[in-house]
Scaffold this motif. Structure first.
Motif, PDB file in Angstrom:
ATOM      1  N   PRO A 153       0.833  -1.203   0.000  1.00  0.00           N
ATOM      2  CA  PRO A 153       0.000   0.000   0.000  1.00  0.00           C
ATOM      3  C   PRO A 153       0.868   1.254   0.000  1.00  0.00           C
ATOM      4  CG  PRO A 153      -0.581  -1.455   1.837  1.00  0.00           C
ATOM      5  CD  PRO A 153       0.637  -2.006   1.201  1.00  0.00           C
ATOM      6  N   LEU A 154       0.373   2.299  -0.598  1.00  0.00           N
ATOM      7  CA  LEU A 154       1.054   3.583  -0.530  1.00  0.00           C
ATOM      8  C   LEU A 154       1.046   4.065   0.924  1.00  0.00           C
ATOM      9  CD1 LEU A 154      -0.539   5.339  -3.626  1.00  0.00           C
ATOM     10  CD2 LEU A 154       1.750   4.339  -3.458  1.00  0.00           C
ATOM     11  N   PRO A 155       2.079   4.768   1.353  1.00  0.00           N
ATOM     12  CA  PRO A 155       2.128   5.232   2.748  1.00  0.00           C
ATOM     13  C   PRO A 155       0.876   5.998   3.179  1.00  0.00           C
ATOM     14  CG  PRO A 155       4.250   5.568   1.714  1.00  0.00           C
ATOM     15  CD  PRO A 155       3.303   5.105   0.620  1.00  0.00           C
ATOM     16  N   ILE A 156       0.301   6.789   2.284  1.00  0.00           N
ATOM     17  CA  ILE A 156      -0.895   7.550   2.640  1.00  0.00           C
ATOM     18  C   ILE A 156      -2.096   6.633   2.933  1.00  0.00           C
ATOM     19  CG2 ILE A 156      -1.727   7.880   0.276  1.00  0.00           C
ATOM     20  CD1 ILE A 156      -2.419  10.796   1.153  1.00  0.00           C
ATOM     21  N   CYS A 157      -2.066   5.404   2.412  1.00  0.00           N
ATOM     22  CA  CYS A 157      -3.176   4.460   2.598  1.00  0.00           C
ATOM     23  C   CYS A 157      -3.018   3.563   3.817  1.00  0.00           C
ATOM     24  CB  CYS A 157      -3.311   3.576   1.364  1.00  0.00           C
ATOM     25  SG  CYS A 157      -3.738   4.477  -0.117  1.00  0.00           S
ATOM     26  N   LEU A 158      -1.866   3.557   4.446  1.00  0.00           N
ATOM     27  CA  LEU A 158      -1.612   2.644   5.563  1.00  0.00           C
ATOM     28  C   LEU A 158      -2.668   2.710   6.673  1.00  0.00           C
ATOM     29  CD1 LEU A 158       2.276   2.697   5.873  1.00  0.00           C
ATOM     30  CD2 LEU A 158       0.816   0.854   5.014  1.00  0.00           C
ATOM     31  N   PRO A 159      -3.179   3.889   7.037  1.00  0.00           N
ATOM     32  CA  PRO A 159      -4.213   3.907   8.080  1.00  0.00           C
ATOM     33  C   PRO A 159      -5.481   3.142   7.694  1.00  0.00           C
ATOM     34  CG  PRO A 159      -3.294   6.103   7.800  1.00  0.00           C
ATOM     35  CD  PRO A 159      -2.762   5.244   6.667  1.00  0.00           C
ATOM     36  N   ALA A 177      -5.402   0.411   5.601  1.00  0.00           N
ATOM     37  CA  ALA A 177      -5.017  -0.920   5.117  1.00  0.00           C
ATOM     38  C   ALA A 177      -5.351  -2.040   6.089  1.00  0.00           C
ATOM     39  CB  ALA A 177      -3.523  -0.936   4.787  1.00  0.00           C
ATOM     40  N   GLN A 178      -5.799  -1.721   7.284  1.00  0.00           N
ATOM     41  CA  GLN A 178      -6.218  -2.705   8.278  1.00  0.00           C
ATOM     42  C   GLN A 178      -5.149  -3.768   8.538  1.00  0.00           C
ATOM     43  OE1 GLN A 178     -10.131  -4.240   7.435  1.00  0.00           O
ATOM     44  NE2 GLN A 178     -10.905  -2.227   6.911  1.00  0.00           N
ATOM     45  N   GLY A 179      -3.878  -3.363   8.479  1.00  0.00           N
ATOM     46  CA  GLY A 179      -2.786  -4.287   8.757  1.00  0.00           C
ATOM     47  C   GLY A 179      -2.307  -5.079   7.549  1.00  0.00           C
ATOM     48  N   PHE A 180      -3.020  -5.037   6.443  1.00  0.00           N
ATOM     49  CA  PHE A 180      -2.570  -5.734   5.240  1.00  0.00           C
ATOM     50  C   PHE A 180      -1.395  -4.971   4.646  1.00  0.00           C
ATOM     51  CE2 PHE A 180      -6.977  -7.172   5.595  1.00  0.00           C
ATOM     52  CZ  PHE A 180      -6.782  -8.548   5.544  1.00  0.00           C
ATOM     53  N   ASP A 181      -0.348  -5.702   4.258  1.00  0.00           N
ATOM     54  CA  ASP A 181       0.858  -5.036   3.770  1.00  0.00           C
ATOM     55  C   ASP A 181       1.238  -5.435   2.350  1.00  0.00           C
ATOM     56  OD1 ASP A 181       1.707  -7.611   4.254  1.00  0.00           O
ATOM     57  OD2 ASP A 181       3.293  -7.060   5.645  1.00  0.00           O
ATOM     58  N   MET A 182       0.357  -6.135   1.662  1.00  0.00           N
ATOM     59  CA  MET A 182       0.638  -6.557   0.291  1.00  0.00           C
ATOM     60  C   MET A 182      -0.691  -6.764  -0.423  1.00  0.00           C
ATOM     61  SD  MET A 182       2.957  -7.336  -1.991  1.00  0.00           S
ATOM     62  CE  MET A 182       4.397  -7.379  -0.957  1.00  0.00           C
ATOM     63  N   GLY A 183      -0.711  -6.421  -1.690  1.00  0.00           N
ATOM     64  CA  GLY A 183      -1.897  -6.651  -2.506  1.00  0.00           C
ATOM     65  C   GLY A 183      -1.504  -7.275  -3.827  1.00  0.00           C
ATOM     66  N   LEU A 184      -2.401  -8.061  -4.393  1.00  0.00           N
ATOM     67  CA  LEU A 184      -2.174  -8.681  -5.689  1.00  0.00           C
ATOM     68  C   LEU A 184      -3.418  -8.448  -6.535  1.00  0.00           C
ATOM     69  CD1 LEU A 184      -0.395 -11.712  -6.748  1.00  0.00           C
ATOM     70  CD2 LEU A 184      -2.819 -11.777  -7.222  1.00  0.00           C
ATOM     71  N   VAL A 185      -3.211  -7.988  -7.749  1.00  0.00           N
ATOM     72  CA  VAL A 185      -4.320  -7.742  -8.672  1.00  0.00           C
ATOM     73  C   VAL A 185      -4.093  -8.573  -9.925  1.00  0.00           C
ATOM     74  CG1 VAL A 185      -5.504  -6.024 -10.088  1.00  0.00           C
ATOM     75  CG2 VAL A 185      -4.646  -5.394  -7.819  1.00  0.00           C
ATOM     76  N   ALA A 186      -5.058  -9.411 -10.244  1.00  0.00           N
ATOM     77  CA  ALA A 186      -5.035 -10.190 -11.482  1.00  0.00           C
ATOM     78  C   ALA A 186      -6.141  -9.634 -12.377  1.00  0.00           C
ATOM     79  CB  ALA A 186      -5.285 -11.669 -11.197  1.00  0.00           C
ATOM     80  N   VAL A 187      -5.779  -9.250 -13.585  1.00  0.00           N
ATOM     81  CA  VAL A 187      -6.750  -8.722 -14.544  1.00  0.00           C
ATOM     82  C   VAL A 187      -7.070  -9.830 -15.539  1.00  0.00           C
ATOM     83  CG1 VAL A 187      -7.201  -6.953 -16.285  1.00  0.00           C
ATOM     84  CG2 VAL A 187      -5.827  -6.394 -14.255  1.00  0.00           C
ATOM     85  N   LEU A 188      -8.351 -10.178 -15.626  1.00  0.00           N
ATOM     86  CA  LEU A 188      -8.810 -11.230 -16.522  1.00  0.00           C
ATOM     87  C   LEU A 188      -9.645 -10.625 -17.642  1.00  0.00           C
ATOM     88  CD1 LEU A 188      -9.905 -13.748 -13.749  1.00  0.00           C
ATOM     89  CD2 LEU A 188      -7.746 -13.716 -14.979  1.00  0.00           C
ATOM     90  N   GLU A 189      -9.706 -11.316 -18.779  1.00  0.00           N
ATOM     91  CA  GLU A 189     -10.443 -10.814 -19.945  1.00  0.00           C
ATOM     92  C   GLU A 189     -11.930 -10.623 -19.661  1.00  0.00           C
ATOM     93  OE1 GLU A 189      -9.911 -13.212 -23.460  1.00  0.00           O
ATOM     94  OE2 GLU A 189      -7.766 -13.377 -23.095  1.00  0.00           O
ATOM     95  N   LYS A 190     -12.565 -11.615 -19.028  1.00  0.00           N
ATOM     96  CA  LYS A 190     -14.010 -11.607 -18.816  1.00  0.00           C
ATOM     97  C   LYS A 190     -14.325 -12.103 -17.411  1.00  0.00           C
ATOM     98  CE  LYS A 190     -14.752 -13.150 -23.558  1.00  0.00           C
ATOM     99  NZ  LYS A 190     -15.276 -14.238 -24.382  1.00  0.00           N
ATOM    100  N   PRO A 191     -15.438 -11.667 -16.823  1.00  0.00           N
ATOM    101  CA  PRO A 191     -15.828 -12.173 -15.510  1.00  0.00           C
ATOM    102  C   PRO A 191     -15.955 -13.700 -15.473  1.00  0.00           C
ATOM    103  CG  PRO A 191     -17.179 -10.284 -16.096  1.00  0.00           C
ATOM    104  CD  PRO A 191     -16.356 -10.637 -17.313  1.00  0.00           C
ATOM    105  N   GLU A 192     -16.334 -14.287 -16.595  1.00  0.00           N
ATOM    106  CA  GLU A 192     -16.489 -15.748 -16.647  1.00  0.00           C
ATOM    107  C   GLU A 192     -15.166 -16.477 -16.404  1.00  0.00           C
ATOM    108  OE1 GLU A 192     -17.453 -13.915 -19.770  1.00  0.00           O
ATOM    109  OE2 GLU A 192     -19.142 -13.351 -18.513  1.00  0.00           O
ATOM    110  N   HIS A 193     -14.045 -15.808 -16.636  1.00  0.00           N
ATOM    111  CA  HIS A 193     -12.750 -16.447 -16.455  1.00  0.00           C
ATOM    112  C   HIS A 193     -12.363 -16.608 -14.988  1.00  0.00           C
ATOM    113  CE1 HIS A 193     -11.749 -15.152 -20.767  1.00  0.00           C
ATOM    114  NE2 HIS A 193     -11.898 -16.457 -20.761  1.00  0.00           N
TER     115      HIS A 193
END
Length: 71
Positions: free
Chosen positions: A16-22, A24-40
């Motif tokens: 998370p960006l430092p400005i978002c840390l408050p 982030a509820q303790g989460f320190d990593m995020g992963l985003v997977a972009v898929l072609e369609k919701p069905e995938h």
């Protein structure tokens, strides 16, 4: 091994960006997977590579949060 078309376009991870840390509820990593369609999402969820990452995540993380969005 079965062949899957999971529609994976990209995958990124980061902290998370430092400005978002408050908020982030303790989460320190995020992963985003972009898929072609919701069905995938259903195919991606059971793909062997995804299941390996899921297993590692459970071994390494005390708590996780996962959800899907459509844009």
């Amino acid at each position: 091994m079965p062949v899957y078309h999971i529609g994976l376009i990209s995958m990124e991870c980061g902290q998370p960006l430092p400005i978002c840390l408050p908020r982030a509820q303790g989460f320190d990593m995020g992963l985003v997977a972009v898929l072609e369609k919701p069905e995938h999402v259903a195919t991606y969820a059971v793909h062997p590579a995804h299941l390996e990452v899921h297993k590692m995540r459970e071994e390494l993380c005390d708590d996780t949060l996962a959800y899907d969005l459509e844009f």
